[in-house]
Design a protein around this motif. Structure first.
Motif, mmCIF file in Angstrom:
data_model
loop_
_atom_site.group_PDB
_atom_site.id
_atom_site.type_symbol
_atom_site.label_atom_id
_atom_site.label_comp_id
_atom_site.label_asym_id
_atom_site.label_seq_id
_atom_site.Cartn_x
_atom_site.Cartn_y
_atom_site.Cartn_z
ATOM 1 N N GLY A 40 0.805 -1.232 0.000
ATOM 2 C CA GLY A 40 0.000 0.000 0.000
ATOM 3 C C GLY A 40 0.830 1.269 0.000
ATOM 4 N N THR A 41 2.107 1.163 -0.289
ATOM 5 C CA THR A 41 2.962 2.349 -0.382
ATOM 6 C C THR A 41 3.447 2.493 -1.820
ATOM 7 N N LEU A 42 3.987 3.668 -2.115
ATOM 8 C CA LEU A 42 4.628 3.935 -3.402
ATOM 9 C C LEU A 42 6.097 4.232 -3.122
ATOM 10 N N THR A 43 6.970 3.801 -4.030
ATOM 11 C CA THR A 43 8.386 4.173 -3.929
ATOM 12 C C THR A 43 8.698 5.104 -5.087
ATOM 13 N N TYR A 44 9.074 6.345 -4.737
ATOM 14 C CA TYR A 44 9.493 7.346 -5.723
ATOM 15 C C TYR A 44 11.015 7.415 -5.678
ATOM 16 N N THR A 45 11.641 7.198 -6.830
ATOM 17 C CA THR A 45 13.106 7.299 -6.920
ATOM 18 C C THR A 45 13.423 8.523 -7.759
ATOM 19 N N ASP A 46 14.179 9.470 -7.162
ATOM 20 C CA ASP A 46 14.472 10.738 -7.836
ATOM 21 C C ASP A 46 15.651 10.608 -8.793
ATOM 22 N N GLU A 47 16.065 11.739 -9.388
ATOM 23 C CA GLU A 47 17.117 11.780 -10.396
ATOM 24 C C GLU A 47 18.459 11.301 -9.861
ATOM 25 N N ASP A 48 18.676 11.439 -8.578
ATOM 26 C CA ASP A 48 19.942 11.016 -7.983
ATOM 27 C C ASP A 48 19.903 9.556 -7.549
ATOM 28 N N GLY A 49 18.748 8.873 -7.738
ATOM 29 C CA GLY A 49 18.634 7.488 -7.336
ATOM 30 C C GLY A 49 18.190 7.302 -5.896
ATOM 31 N N SER A 50 17.788 8.390 -5.250
ATOM 32 C CA SER A 50 17.359 8.304 -3.852
ATOM 33 C C SER A 50 15.884 7.934 -3.779
ATOM 34 N N PRO A 51 15.569 6.824 -3.074
ATOM 35 C CA PRO A 51 14.168 6.416 -2.965
ATOM 36 C C PRO A 51 13.442 7.168 -1.847
ATOM 37 N N THR A 52 12.149 7.433 -2.084
ATOM 38 C CA THR A 52 11.275 8.016 -1.070
ATOM 39 C C THR A 52 10.024 7.151 -1.015
ATOM 40 N N ILE A 53 9.681 6.692 0.182
ATOM 41 C CA ILE A 53 8.476 5.870 0.364
ATOM 42 C C ILE A 53 7.307 6.805 0.680
ATOM 43 N N ILE A 54 6.210 6.624 -0.040
ATOM 44 C CA ILE A 54 4.996 7.422 0.171
ATOM 45 C C ILE A 54 3.901 6.470 0.638
ATOM 46 N N ASP A 55 3.389 6.716 1.846
ATOM 47 C CA ASP A 55 2.310 5.884 2.398
ATOM 48 C C ASP A 55 0.986 6.469 1.927
ATOM 49 N N ILE A 56 0.342 5.794 0.971
ATOM 50 C CA ILE A 56 -0.897 6.342 0.405
ATOM 51 C C ILE A 56 -2.104 6.118 1.298
ATOM 52 N N SER A 57 -1.954 5.294 2.339
ATOM 53 C CA SER A 57 -3.089 5.103 3.248
ATOM 54 C C SER A 57 -3.447 6.416 3.939
ATOM 55 N N ASN A 58 -2.487 7.306 4.079
ATOM 56 C CA ASN A 58 -2.750 8.612 4.676
ATOM 57 C C ASN A 58 -3.440 9.561 3.704
ATOM 58 N N LEU A 59 -3.441 9.208 2.437
ATOM 59 C CA LEU A 59 -4.043 10.063 1.421
ATOM 60 C C LEU A 59 -5.482 9.675 1.124
ATOM 61 N N GLU A 60 -5.851 8.453 1.466
ATOM 62 C CA GLU A 60 -7.172 7.931 1.132
ATOM 63 C C GLU A 60 -8.192 8.319 2.192
ATOM 64 N N THR A 61 -9.337 8.791 1.738
ATOM 65 C CA THR A 61 -10.463 9.064 2.622
ATOM 66 C C THR A 61 -11.432 7.904 2.488
ATOM 67 N N LEU A 62 -11.599 7.157 3.564
ATOM 68 C CA LEU A 62 -12.483 5.991 3.527
ATOM 69 C C LEU A 62 -13.817 6.340 4.163
ATOM 70 N N THR A 63 -14.861 6.243 3.380
ATOM 71 C CA THR A 63 -16.214 6.465 3.869
ATOM 72 C C THR A 63 -17.062 5.287 3.405
ATOM 73 N N SER A 64 -18.211 5.120 4.050
ATOM 74 C CA SER A 64 -19.129 4.071 3.602
ATOM 75 C C SER A 64 -20.555 4.549 3.820
ATOM 76 N N ILE A 65 -21.449 3.936 3.071
ATOM 77 C CA ILE A 65 -22.874 4.208 3.220
ATOM 78 C C ILE A 65 -23.576 2.862 3.113
ATOM 79 N N ALA A 66 -24.514 2.609 4.060
ATOM 80 C CA ALA A 66 -25.194 1.313 4.079
ATOM 81 C C ALA A 66 -26.557 1.465 4.734
#
Length: 154
Positions: A40-66
């Motif tokens: 559930g994460t993304l790995t972004y590797t920049d021009e210098d080859g340095s990886p950055t982990i992005i946790d997308i669970s913090n970006l998602e808004t979870l709602t439900s209707i029932a």
């Protein structure tokens, strides 16, 4: 140059110097990547080859209707887990139209529509009244048609 890859520079003496655009671009180009990981994460590797982990669970808004188990309310659960109930009865009551139909003593019906306008329906024109009964002699059956004519069946 006509090959769309090189630039040809001709100096004052007529000497041609070729500049390879592919090599120039490759030398100046930066390369980045982004990869979706199975956790559930993304790995972004920049021009210098340095990886950055992005946790997308913090970006998602979870709602439900029932539909609630009471079959009367809809439960909306927001991203923080807060439940808001929507009362379907109140929603329907707000949008519902009311009509009535009443049987009158004179053989008519009064239908009142959503706007409160009454319409009289004369059912005597719709109904065919006939009857069948055992005659008082306990032998014959009397059939009376809609015009009142009696036919006796032995």
């Amino acid at each position: 140059n006509a090959d769309d890859t090189n630039i040809d520079y001709t100096d004052e003496d007529g000497n041609v110097t070729q500049l390879n655009l592919s090599a120039i671009v490759d030398n100046l180009e930066t390369l980045t990547t982004i990869v979706a990981n199975v956790d559930g994460t993304l790995t972004y590797t920049d021009e210098d080859g340095s990886p950055t982990i992005i946790d997308i669970s913090n970006l998602e808004t979870l709602t439900s209707i029932a539909l609630n188990a009471d079959d009367t309310n809809i439960d909306y659960t927001d991203e923080d887990g807060n439940v808001t109930q929507l009362n379907l009865s109140a929603i329907v009551d707000n949008l519902e139209t009311l009509t009535t139909i009443v049987a009158n003593v004179d053989g008519t019906l009064t239908y009142t529509d959503e706007d409160g306008s009454p319409t009289i329906i004369d059912i005597s024109n719709l109904e065919t009244l006939t009857s069948i009964a055992l005659n008082a002699d306990d032998t014959n059956i009397d059939y009376t048609d809609e015009d009142g004519n009696v036919t006796q069946l032995n």
